[in-house]
Motif scaffolding. Structure first.
Motif, PDB file in Angstrom:
ATOM      1  N   VAL A 127       5.652  -7.617   4.938  1.00  0.00           N
ATOM      2  CA  VAL A 127       5.289  -6.899   6.437  1.00  0.00           C
ATOM      3  C   VAL A 127       3.752  -7.313   6.435  1.00  0.00           C
ATOM      4  O   VAL A 127       2.985  -7.366   5.411  1.00  0.00           O
ATOM      5  CB  VAL A 127       5.388  -5.591   6.621  1.00  0.00           C
ATOM      6  N   HIS A 128       3.377  -7.194   7.658  1.00  0.00           N
ATOM      7  CA  HIS A 128       1.720  -7.192   7.908  1.00  0.00           C
ATOM      8  C   HIS A 128       1.522  -6.244   9.091  1.00  0.00           C
ATOM      9  O   HIS A 128       2.419  -6.106  10.034  1.00  0.00           O
ATOM     10  CB  HIS A 128       1.407  -8.443   8.009  1.00  0.00           C
ATOM     11  N   GLY A 129       0.434  -5.620   9.355  1.00  0.00           N
ATOM     12  CA  GLY A 129      -0.163  -4.927  10.243  1.00  0.00           C
ATOM     13  C   GLY A 129      -1.220  -4.127  10.027  1.00  0.00           C
ATOM     14  O   GLY A 129      -1.700  -4.047   9.045  1.00  0.00           O
ATOM     15  N   PRO A 130      -1.657  -3.345  11.006  1.00  0.00           N
ATOM     16  CA  PRO A 130      -2.806  -2.268  10.917  1.00  0.00           C
ATOM     17  C   PRO A 130      -2.374  -1.352   9.781  1.00  0.00           C
ATOM     18  O   PRO A 130      -1.474  -1.087   9.594  1.00  0.00           O
ATOM     19  CB  PRO A 130      -2.949  -1.841  12.204  1.00  0.00           C
ATOM     20  N   GLY A 131      -3.507  -0.678   9.228  1.00  0.00           N
ATOM     21  CA  GLY A 131      -3.333   0.407   8.234  1.00  0.00           C
ATOM     22  C   GLY A 131      -4.770   0.812   7.806  1.00  0.00           C
ATOM     23  O   GLY A 131      -5.531   0.613   8.035  1.00  0.00           O
ATOM     24  N   VAL A 132      -4.164   1.305   6.323  1.00  0.00           N
ATOM     25  CA  VAL A 132      -5.514   1.680   5.662  1.00  0.00           C
ATOM     26  C   VAL A 132      -5.390   1.236   4.222  1.00  0.00           C
ATOM     27  O   VAL A 132      -4.588   0.883   3.732  1.00  0.00           O
ATOM     28  CB  VAL A 132      -5.425   3.512   5.560  1.00  0.00           C
ATOM     29  N   ARG A 163      -4.534   9.399 -13.405  1.00  0.00           N
ATOM     30  CA  ARG A 163      -3.188   9.773 -13.913  1.00  0.00           C
ATOM     31  C   ARG A 163      -2.083   9.132 -12.876  1.00  0.00           C
ATOM     32  O   ARG A 163      -2.203   8.955 -11.754  1.00  0.00           O
ATOM     33  CB  ARG A 163      -2.834  11.200 -14.341  1.00  0.00           C
ATOM     34  N   ASP A 164      -0.899   9.090 -13.612  1.00  0.00           N
ATOM     35  CA  ASP A 164       0.230   8.500 -12.757  1.00  0.00           C
ATOM     36  C   ASP A 164       0.750   9.599 -11.793  1.00  0.00           C
ATOM     37  O   ASP A 164       1.026   9.321 -10.576  1.00  0.00           O
ATOM     38  CB  ASP A 164       1.412   8.334 -13.732  1.00  0.00           C
ATOM     39  N   ARG A 165       0.445  11.036 -12.141  1.00  0.00           N
ATOM     40  CA  ARG A 165       0.796  11.942 -11.240  1.00  0.00           C
ATOM     41  C   ARG A 165      -0.297  12.035 -10.074  1.00  0.00           C
ATOM     42  O   ARG A 165       0.110  12.333  -9.026  1.00  0.00           O
ATOM     43  CB  ARG A 165       0.802  13.455 -11.843  1.00  0.00           C
ATOM     44  N   ASP A 166      -1.450  11.355 -10.518  1.00  0.00           N
ATOM     45  CA  ASP A 166      -2.437  11.485  -9.002  1.00  0.00           C
ATOM     46  C   ASP A 166      -1.754  10.193  -8.089  1.00  0.00           C
ATOM     47  O   ASP A 166      -2.093  10.683  -7.065  1.00  0.00           O
ATOM     48  CB  ASP A 166      -3.642  11.067  -9.763  1.00  0.00           C
ATOM     49  N   MET A 167      -1.578   9.222  -8.682  1.00  0.00           N
ATOM     50  CA  MET A 167      -1.086   8.342  -7.834  1.00  0.00           C
ATOM     51  C   MET A 167       0.152   8.681  -7.101  1.00  0.00           C
ATOM     52  O   MET A 167       0.546   8.174  -5.696  1.00  0.00           O
ATOM     53  CB  MET A 167      -0.853   7.056  -8.898  1.00  0.00           C
ATOM     54  N   GLN A 168       1.106   9.403  -7.725  1.00  0.00           N
ATOM     55  CA  GLN A 168       2.259   9.888  -7.130  1.00  0.00           C
ATOM     56  C   GLN A 168       1.821  10.801  -5.990  1.00  0.00           C
ATOM     57  O   GLN A 168       2.291  10.512  -4.706  1.00  0.00           O
ATOM     58  CB  GLN A 168       3.125  10.841  -8.210  1.00  0.00           C
ATOM     59  N   ARG A 169       0.933  11.649  -6.048  1.00  0.00           N
ATOM     60  CA  ARG A 169       0.545  12.582  -4.851  1.00  0.00           C
ATOM     61  C   ARG A 169      -0.014  11.630  -3.927  1.00  0.00           C
ATOM     62  O   ARG A 169       0.081  11.995  -2.653  1.00  0.00           O
ATOM     63  CB  ARG A 169      -0.523  13.268  -5.444  1.00  0.00           C
ATOM     64  N   VAL A 170      -0.839  10.454  -4.136  1.00  0.00           N
ATOM     65  CA  VAL A 170      -1.520   9.710  -3.243  1.00  0.00           C
ATOM     66  C   VAL A 170      -0.478   9.370  -2.544  1.00  0.00           C
ATOM     67  O   VAL A 170      -0.469   8.957  -1.225  1.00  0.00           O
ATOM     68  CB  VAL A 170      -2.311   8.704  -3.939  1.00  0.00           C
ATOM     69  N   TRP A 175       2.985   8.544   2.530  1.00  0.00           N
ATOM     70  CA  TRP A 175       4.490   8.581   3.084  1.00  0.00           C
ATOM     71  C   TRP A 175       4.552   9.565   4.229  1.00  0.00           C
ATOM     72  O   TRP A 175       4.826   9.602   5.458  1.00  0.00           O
ATOM     73  CB  TRP A 175       5.564   8.397   2.204  1.00  0.00           C
ATOM     74  N   GLU A 176       4.119  10.814   3.888  1.00  0.00           N
ATOM     75  CA  GLU A 176       4.238  12.202   4.722  1.00  0.00           C
ATOM     76  C   GLU A 176       3.323  12.012   5.894  1.00  0.00           C
ATOM     77  O   GLU A 176       3.663  12.432   7.099  1.00  0.00           O
ATOM     78  CB  GLU A 176       3.743  13.329   3.825  1.00  0.00           C
ATOM     79  N   SER A 177       1.963  11.010   5.801  1.00  0.00           N
ATOM     80  CA  SER A 177       1.123  10.880   7.005  1.00  0.00           C
ATOM     81  C   SER A 177       1.459   9.891   8.025  1.00  0.00           C
ATOM     82  O   SER A 177       0.769   9.850   8.672  1.00  0.00           O
ATOM     83  CB  SER A 177      -0.302  10.678   6.378  1.00  0.00           C
ATOM     84  N   GLY A 178       2.632   9.047   7.834  1.00  0.00           N
ATOM     85  CA  GLY A 178       3.097   8.221   8.561  1.00  0.00           C
ATOM     86  C   GLY A 178       3.074   6.566   8.071  1.00  0.00           C
ATOM     87  O   GLY A 178       3.345   5.827   8.942  1.00  0.00           O
ATOM     88  N   GLY A 221      -3.430   2.894  11.765  1.00  0.00           N
ATOM     89  CA  GLY A 221      -4.751   3.080  10.938  1.00  0.00           C
ATOM     90  C   GLY A 221      -5.630   4.396  11.064  1.00  0.00           C
ATOM     91  O   GLY A 221      -5.420   4.811  10.024  1.00  0.00           O
ATOM     92  N   GLN A 222      -5.972   4.537  12.116  1.00  0.00           N
ATOM     93  CA  GLN A 222      -6.984   5.796  12.202  1.00  0.00           C
ATOM     94  C   GLN A 222      -6.145   7.080  11.988  1.00  0.00           C
ATOM     95  O   GLN A 222      -6.660   7.830  11.342  1.00  0.00           O
ATOM     96  CB  GLN A 222      -7.712   5.766  13.757  1.00  0.00           C
ATOM     97  N   ARG A 223      -5.117   7.136  12.755  1.00  0.00           N
ATOM     98  CA  ARG A 223      -4.402   8.618  12.789  1.00  0.00           C
ATOM     99  C   ARG A 223      -3.857   8.579  11.243  1.00  0.00           C
ATOM    100  O   ARG A 223      -3.979   9.635  10.702  1.00  0.00           O
ATOM    101  CB  ARG A 223      -3.073   8.333  13.572  1.00  0.00           C
ATOM    102  N   LEU A 224      -3.320   7.648  10.633  1.00  0.00           N
ATOM    103  CA  LEU A 224      -3.042   7.547   9.076  1.00  0.00           C
ATOM    104  C   LEU A 224      -4.116   7.871   8.352  1.00  0.00           C
ATOM    105  O   LEU A 224      -3.840   8.940   7.335  1.00  0.00           O
ATOM    106  CB  LEU A 224      -2.412   6.338   8.751  1.00  0.00           C
ATOM    107  N   SER A 225      -5.354   7.479   8.460  1.00  0.00           N
ATOM    108  CA  SER A 225      -6.543   7.818   7.735  1.00  0.00           C
ATOM    109  C   SER A 225      -6.989   9.422   7.633  1.00  0.00           C
ATOM    110  O   SER A 225      -6.839  10.088   6.893  1.00  0.00           O
ATOM    111  CB  SER A 225      -7.566   7.165   8.110  1.00  0.00           C
ATOM    112  N   THR A 226      -6.833   9.674   9.121  1.00  0.00           N
ATOM    113  CA  THR A 226      -7.232  11.120   9.598  1.00  0.00           C
ATOM    114  C   THR A 226      -6.139  12.203   8.525  1.00  0.00           C
ATOM    115  O   THR A 226      -6.701  13.094   8.223  1.00  0.00           O
ATOM    116  CB  THR A 226      -7.397  11.300  10.850  1.00  0.00           C
ATOM    117  N   LYS A 227      -5.165  11.821   9.112  1.00  0.00           N
ATOM    118  CA  LYS A 227      -3.980  13.002   8.411  1.00  0.00           C
ATOM    119  C   LYS A 227      -3.784  12.995   7.173  1.00  0.00           C
ATOM    120  O   LYS A 227      -3.638  13.984   6.476  1.00  0.00           O
ATOM    121  CB  LYS A 227      -2.461  12.391   9.283  1.00  0.00           C
TER     122      LYS A 227
END
Length: 278
Positions: A127-132, A163-170, A175-178, A221-227
């Motif tokens: 896939v390709h498109g805008p984002g963060v 840590r792996d748990r840090d990346m899991q949370r990221v 995903w939760e932010s859209g 992009g912008q909405r995803l970053s802010t959220k």
């Protein structure tokens, strides 16, 4: 005359004679000490030269064997690399063939638009498109925390490492932010992906990654970053930066390109069929 005769007969004192006899009996007579030292040094140099010569001769004999084994190993690596490239090309061709057949089948059923959506959401399609773009890296000078530090619960003492748990949370926060599609260091994430640890290394689908960890998330992009930055997981990442020096940088991008996942295989789940159909 008797005195002269005694001096001639006994020119050396008896003590000197006894000392000479003792040295001779002990084996210290004959050669002077200086000469003996020179002879010992010469013998040591000869032995050292002999050892060096033998070692050089053995190295010359073994060099062709080592060079041959090294070349054989290089050739084997090249062959295996070519084989892996060929297999990867075959996988890409088969994936394209499967996608084409899926689109044809859905087209016949009037649901061709769902094929691309399913491929995007499942991670089976590039896939390709805008984002963060989010970059997470270890602290410049990682420190060792004291007893009771919450980041040492898994046996780690270096609190400045991601840590792996840090990346899991990221990832979960994105995903939760859209986010519609996510990759870490080029590894596309799917519903079957796992982020785990092996020692200090972070694994994504059993493939080790090295910092910095570059997370690409396709979405608004912008909405995803802010959220994301205002979410609990974004604030958690900000706290890691402030408390432990972990470096982070987030930016909005106009066009991100994410590869397809290497394989999306479901071994247990099966599609649900309508009641009364087979």
């Amino acid at each position: 005359m008797s005195l002269l005769t005694n001096v001639m007969d006994h020119s050396l004192d008896d003590g000197y004679a006894e000392a000479a006899a003792r040295k001779k009996a002990a084996g210290e007579g004959g050669l002077p000490k200086t000469l003996r030292a020179r002879l010992g040094l010469a013998l040591g140099l000869v032995l050292a030269a002999l050892v060096v010569t033998v070692g050089a001769a053995q190295a010359r004999v073994a060099a062709p064997v080592v060079a041959k084994e090294r070349q054989e190993l290089i050739d084997r690596i090249d062959r295996e690399g070519d084989t892996a490239d060929t297999l990867e090309e075959n996988v890409d061709k088969l994936r394209d063939d499967v996608s084409s057949r899926q689109r044809e089948a859905l087209k016949e059923s009037g649901e061709s638009g769902k094929a691309d959506l399913v491929g995007i959401l499942s991670g089976a399609a590039a896939v390709h498109g805008p984002g963060v773009k989010l970059v997470v890296n270890d602290a410049k000078e990682a420190t060792t925390g004291g007893d009771g530090n919450p980041r040492e619960t898994s046996g780690f003492s270096d609190t400045g490492r991601v840590r792996d748990r840090d990346m899991q949370r990221v990832v979960n926060g994105l995903w939760e932010s859209g986010a519609e599609a996510i990759s870490i260091n080029g590894q596309r994430l799917t519903a079957l992906s796992a982020i785990r640890a092996a020692g200090d290394a972070i694994l994504v689908d059993n493939k080790p990654l090295v910092p910095p960890y570059t997370v690409l998330a396709v979405g608004d992009g912008q909405r995803l970053s802010t959220k994301f930055q205002n979410s609990a997981d974004g604030l958690y990442l900000h706290a890691l930066q402030g408390d432990y020096g972990i470096r982070t940088a987030i930016s909005v991008e106009d066009d991100l390109r994410l590869p397809a996942a290497p394989s999306v295989i479901v071994r247990t789940a099966k599609p649900r069929t309508e009641k009364g159909t087979s």
